[in-house]
Design a protein around this motif. Sequence first.
Motif, mmCIF file in Angstrom:
data_model
loop_
_atom_site.group_PDB
_atom_site.id
_atom_site.type_symbol
_atom_site.label_atom_id
_atom_site.label_comp_id
_atom_site.label_asym_id
_atom_site.label_seq_id
_atom_site.Cartn_x
_atom_site.Cartn_y
_atom_site.Cartn_z
ATOM 1 N N MET A 49 0.846 -1.182 0.000
ATOM 2 C CA MET A 49 0.000 0.000 0.000
ATOM 3 C C MET A 49 0.885 1.238 0.000
ATOM 4 O O MET A 49 1.873 1.293 0.716
ATOM 5 N N ARG A 50 0.518 2.209 -0.815
ATOM 6 C CA ARG A 50 1.253 3.484 -0.879
ATOM 7 C C ARG A 50 0.302 4.620 -0.520
ATOM 8 O O ARG A 50 -0.756 4.777 -1.119
ATOM 9 N N VAL A 51 0.709 5.424 0.443
ATOM 10 C CA VAL A 51 -0.110 6.533 0.918
ATOM 11 C C VAL A 51 0.699 7.813 0.849
ATOM 12 O O VAL A 51 1.869 7.834 1.233
ATOM 13 N N LEU A 52 0.072 8.890 0.363
ATOM 14 C CA LEU A 52 0.709 10.210 0.382
ATOM 15 C C LEU A 52 0.052 11.049 1.467
ATOM 16 O O LEU A 52 -1.167 11.112 1.555
ATOM 17 N N GLY A 53 0.878 11.686 2.265
ATOM 18 C CA GLY A 53 0.414 12.669 3.228
ATOM 19 C C GLY A 53 0.876 14.026 2.722
ATOM 20 O O GLY A 53 2.071 14.214 2.463
ATOM 21 N N ILE A 54 -0.046 14.951 2.530
ATOM 22 C CA ILE A 54 0.285 16.261 1.968
ATOM 23 C C ILE A 54 -0.072 17.345 2.972
ATOM 24 O O ILE A 54 -1.204 17.411 3.452
ATOM 25 N N GLU A 55 0.903 18.175 3.296
ATOM 26 C CA GLU A 55 0.677 19.344 4.163
ATOM 27 C C GLU A 55 0.917 20.565 3.304
ATOM 28 O O GLU A 55 2.046 20.859 2.912
ATOM 29 N N GLY A 56 -0.160 21.233 2.952
ATOM 30 C CA GLY A 56 -0.058 22.391 2.065
ATOM 31 C C GLY A 56 -0.176 23.687 2.833
ATOM 32 O O GLY A 56 -1.214 23.978 3.410
ATOM 33 N N GLY A 57 0.890 24.440 2.829
ATOM 34 C CA GLY A 57 0.886 25.749 3.454
ATOM 35 C C GLY A 57 0.913 26.829 2.391
ATOM 36 O O GLY A 57 0.863 26.542 1.201
ATOM 37 N N GLY A 58 1.019 28.059 2.804
ATOM 38 C CA GLY A 58 1.027 29.161 1.857
ATOM 39 C C GLY A 58 2.324 29.282 1.077
ATOM 40 O O GLY A 58 2.338 29.738 -0.059
ATOM 41 N N ALA A 59 3.452 28.855 1.649
ATOM 42 C CA ALA A 59 4.754 29.038 1.002
ATOM 43 C C ALA A 59 5.344 27.758 0.428
ATOM 44 O O ALA A 59 6.074 27.802 -0.551
ATOM 45 N N SER A 60 5.040 26.607 1.032
ATOM 46 C CA SER A 60 5.592 25.353 0.528
ATOM 47 C C SER A 60 4.629 24.218 0.825
ATOM 48 O O SER A 60 3.714 24.362 1.632
ATOM 49 N N THR A 61 4.865 23.112 0.169
ATOM 50 C CA THR A 61 4.044 21.925 0.374
ATOM 51 C C THR A 61 4.972 20.760 0.692
ATOM 52 O O THR A 61 5.929 20.510 -0.022
ATOM 53 N N LYS A 62 4.689 20.077 1.784
ATOM 54 C CA LYS A 62 5.487 18.937 2.208
ATOM 55 C C LYS A 62 4.701 17.666 1.918
ATOM 56 O O LYS A 62 3.521 17.580 2.244
ATOM 57 N N ARG A 90 10.257 11.588 1.898
ATOM 58 C CA ARG A 90 9.711 12.925 2.126
ATOM 59 C C ARG A 90 10.287 13.905 1.132
ATOM 60 O O ARG A 90 11.484 13.934 0.890
ATOM 61 N N LYS A 91 9.422 14.729 0.558
ATOM 62 C CA LYS A 91 9.813 15.771 -0.394
ATOM 63 C C LYS A 91 9.185 17.090 0.032
ATOM 64 O O LYS A 91 8.083 17.109 0.583
ATOM 65 N N ILE A 92 9.884 18.163 -0.251
ATOM 66 C CA ILE A 92 9.335 19.500 -0.008
ATOM 67 C C ILE A 92 9.351 20.247 -1.328
ATOM 68 O O ILE A 92 10.375 20.308 -2.005
ATOM 69 N N TYR A 93 8.203 20.773 -1.713
ATOM 70 C CA TYR A 93 8.062 21.515 -2.965
ATOM 71 C C TYR A 93 7.894 23.000 -2.645
ATOM 72 O O TYR A 93 7.131 23.356 -1.743
ATOM 73 N N PRO A 94 8.579 23.867 -3.379
ATOM 74 C CA PRO A 94 8.498 25.302 -3.101
ATOM 75 C C PRO A 94 7.247 25.946 -3.688
ATOM 76 O O PRO A 94 7.272 27.082 -4.136
ATOM 77 N N LEU A 95 6.157 25.219 -3.701
ATOM 78 C CA LEU A 95 4.888 25.747 -4.193
ATOM 79 C C LEU A 95 3.890 25.751 -3.056
ATOM 80 O O LEU A 95 3.753 24.758 -2.350
ATOM 81 N N GLY A 96 3.196 26.851 -2.897
ATOM 82 C CA GLY A 96 2.159 26.911 -1.885
ATOM 83 C C GLY A 96 0.909 26.197 -2.359
ATOM 84 O O GLY A 96 0.661 26.069 -3.544
ATOM 85 N N MET A 97 0.125 25.690 -1.428
ATOM 86 C CA MET A 97 -1.110 25.001 -1.781
ATOM 87 C C MET A 97 -2.247 25.554 -0.946
ATOM 88 O O MET A 97 -3.067 24.837 -0.426
ATOM 89 N N ASN A 98 -2.260 26.846 -0.789
ATOM 90 C CA ASN A 98 -3.349 27.484 -0.079
ATOM 91 C C ASN A 98 -4.588 27.414 -0.971
ATOM 92 O O ASN A 98 -4.583 27.932 -2.076
ATOM 93 N N PRO A 99 -5.645 26.765 -0.501
ATOM 94 C CA PRO A 99 -6.833 26.607 -1.336
ATOM 95 C C PRO A 99 -7.458 27.924 -1.776
ATOM 96 O O PRO A 99 -8.199 27.971 -2.741
ATOM 97 N N CYS A 158 -4.558 21.402 4.283
ATOM 98 C CA CYS A 158 -4.127 22.659 3.681
ATOM 99 C C CYS A 158 -4.670 23.836 4.472
ATOM 100 O O CYS A 158 -5.799 23.797 4.959
ATOM 101 N N SER A 159 -3.859 24.870 4.560
ATOM 102 C CA SER A 159 -4.297 26.058 5.273
ATOM 103 C C SER A 159 -5.518 26.654 4.578
ATOM 104 O O SER A 159 -5.567 26.746 3.358
ATOM 105 N N GLY A 160 -6.524 27.003 5.358
ATOM 106 C CA GLY A 160 -7.719 27.648 4.827
ATOM 107 C C GLY A 160 -8.703 26.731 4.131
ATOM 108 O O GLY A 160 -9.587 27.187 3.425
#
Length: 77
Positions: free
Chosen positions: A1-14, A25-34, A62-64
């Motif tokens: 089983m493969r599961v992704l956990g995504i924490e989306g903030g305003g400045a980056s997404t983990k 674990r990866k950190i992307y320099p893209l915000g994911m503020n809905p 995700c924030s918001g």
Amino acid sequence: MRVLGIEGGGASTKVSEVTAAGLNRKIYPLGMNPAAAGSEAERLIGMLQKEFGPVDAIACACSGADSGERKEALTAL
């Protein structure tokens, strides 16, 4: 089983991929503020598809994301 956990903030997404083999674990320099979930969020989803491929489940915080409109935008992605 493969599961992704995504924490989306305003400045980056983990993103953490959890498998039987361990954690990746990866950190992307893209915000994911809905509130701004447009082309940036779609771009991020494309990156995740390329990086991780098909997964069994996704948990996303995700924030918001508490408003109905924002929740619908994330669900559509």
